[in-house]
Motif scaffolding. Structure first.
Motif, mmCIF file in Angstrom:
data_model
loop_
_atom_site.group_PDB
_atom_site.id
_atom_site.type_symbol
_atom_site.label_atom_id
_atom_site.label_comp_id
_atom_site.label_asym_id
_atom_site.label_seq_id
_atom_site.Cartn_x
_atom_site.Cartn_y
_atom_site.Cartn_z
ATOM 1 N N ARG A 1 2.238 1.621 -3.319
ATOM 2 C CA ARG A 1 1.164 1.736 -4.321
ATOM 3 C C ARG A 1 1.440 0.827 -5.524
ATOM 4 O O ARG A 1 1.376 1.241 -6.677
ATOM 5 C CB ARG A 1 0.999 3.178 -4.759
ATOM 6 C CG ARG A 1 0.590 4.117 -3.633
ATOM 7 C CD ARG A 1 0.586 5.571 -4.089
ATOM 8 N NE ARG A 1 -0.301 5.772 -5.207
ATOM 9 C CZ ARG A 1 -0.264 6.860 -6.002
ATOM 10 N NH1 ARG A 1 0.639 7.798 -5.780
ATOM 11 N NH2 ARG A 1 -1.114 6.971 -6.996
ATOM 12 N N ASP B 1 -1.424 0.488 -8.144
ATOM 13 C CA ASP B 1 -1.520 1.669 -9.008
ATOM 14 C C ASP B 1 -0.395 1.683 -10.034
ATOM 15 O O ASP B 1 -0.593 2.066 -11.195
ATOM 16 C CB ASP B 1 -1.459 2.954 -8.178
ATOM 17 C CG ASP B 1 -2.697 3.134 -7.301
ATOM 18 O OD1 ASP B 1 -3.738 2.535 -7.626
ATOM 19 O OD2 ASP B 1 -2.612 3.861 -6.297
ATOM 20 N N GLU C 1 0.840 -1.201 0.000
ATOM 21 C CA GLU C 1 0.000 0.000 0.000
ATOM 22 C C GLU C 1 0.874 1.250 0.000
ATOM 23 O O GLU C 1 0.577 2.231 -0.688
ATOM 24 C CB GLU C 1 -0.925 -0.003 1.222
ATOM 25 C CG GLU C 1 -2.082 -0.989 1.142
ATOM 26 C CD GLU C 1 -3.143 -0.579 0.146
ATOM 27 O OE1 GLU C 1 -3.188 0.614 -0.235
ATOM 28 O OE2 GLU C 1 -3.942 -1.445 -0.261
ATOM 29 N N ASN D 1 -1.204 -5.057 -4.225
ATOM 30 C CA ASN D 1 -0.515 -4.476 -3.075
ATOM 31 C C ASN D 1 -0.113 -5.532 -2.051
ATOM 32 O O ASN D 1 0.622 -5.220 -1.102
ATOM 33 C CB ASN D 1 -1.396 -3.423 -2.401
ATOM 34 C CG ASN D 1 -1.503 -2.155 -3.224
ATOM 35 O OD1 ASN D 1 -0.680 -1.895 -4.090
ATOM 36 N ND2 ASN D 1 -2.526 -1.367 -2.972
#
Length: 236
Positions: free
Chosen positions: A73, A76, A70, A213
């Motif tokens: 990221r 993402d 996380e 993640n």
């Protein structure tokens, strides 16, 4: 490499079917197959997860790995890689369905947790179950992709073979020098992540689990097991 070859063949079969029957494939058909495959993937994840010899290791690695993922990221960034590839390849090509099919299929088949988990299992444990299951999922997906975007989907097997096959060879080379206890826990953690993929396939959570993640958790047993053994020896 055998499992990756099977994965490639299944994508080619799916692409061929999609091209042949592109006007006759219903969404209900692909949705039903996806649900069935999701249950199979869930079973595979459970099988790997229950192989753990240290449940605390799995819990600690999942928590720490997810927090790390996380923070970095990773999900993402993986999506960003896909977007970048699409932008670079499709730029200025208008409605080039070949390029669109190629890039979208490559991103879906290669940029994901199952490719990494499967390559690890194949390379380090000689287990092809995850990659073959991924191949079936990719093959079914290729049917709808090829029906919508054309023959470019079939050509995505070239980078798929190089990427997934390369990962398998790397894990095979590295895994020879790793403590078997560490490999067992890496597989168990990977199994938990595979269960997360299955949950997403089944559409159970209101918000999709950010499985990408969680990927760092797979490698944390490399640190956890030696540290656990050192602490045990120190306290003995």
């Amino acid at each position: 490499m055998i499992a990756t070859v099977i994965n490639v063949l299944l994508v080619l079969v799916g692409s061929t079917l999609g091209l042949l029957f592109k006007n006759r494939i219903s969404r209900r058909f692909t949705a039903a197959l996806t649900a069935a495959l999701g249950l199979c993937v869930l079973g595979i994840g459970i099988t790997s997860a229950i192989g753990t010899q240290d449940s605390l290791c799995v819990i600690v690695c999942m928590v720490a790995g997810t927090l790390l993922g996380e923070a970095l990221r990773i999900e993402d960034r993986l999506e960003g890689v896909g977007d970048l590839l699409r932008a670079k390849v499709l730029r200025g090509k208008g409605n080039n369905r070949f390029a669109e099919g190629f890039v979208n299929a490559f991103v879906l088949f290669c940029v994901g947790a199952m490719a990494i988990n499967g390559a690890m299992e194949a390379g380090m444990n000689g287990s092809y179950e995850i990659l073959i299951s991924k191949g079936v999922i990719d093959g079914v997906t290729a049917i709808s992709f090829a029906a919508a975007m054309g023959v470019g989907v079939a050509f995505s097997v070239i980078p798929l073979f190089l990427y997934q096959g390369g990962l398998t060879l790397i894990f095979a080379a590295v895994g020879q020098g790793i403590d078997p206890a560490v490999v067992t826990e890496m597989s168990a953690v990977g199994g938990v992540i595979i269960m997360g993929i299955a949950v997403n396939m089944l559409g159970l959570p209101k918000e999709k689990l950010r499985v990408g993640n969680m990927l760092p958790a797979i490698f944390l047993p490399l640190a956890y097991i030696p540290l656990r053994d050192w602490i045990s020896a120190f306290l003995a």
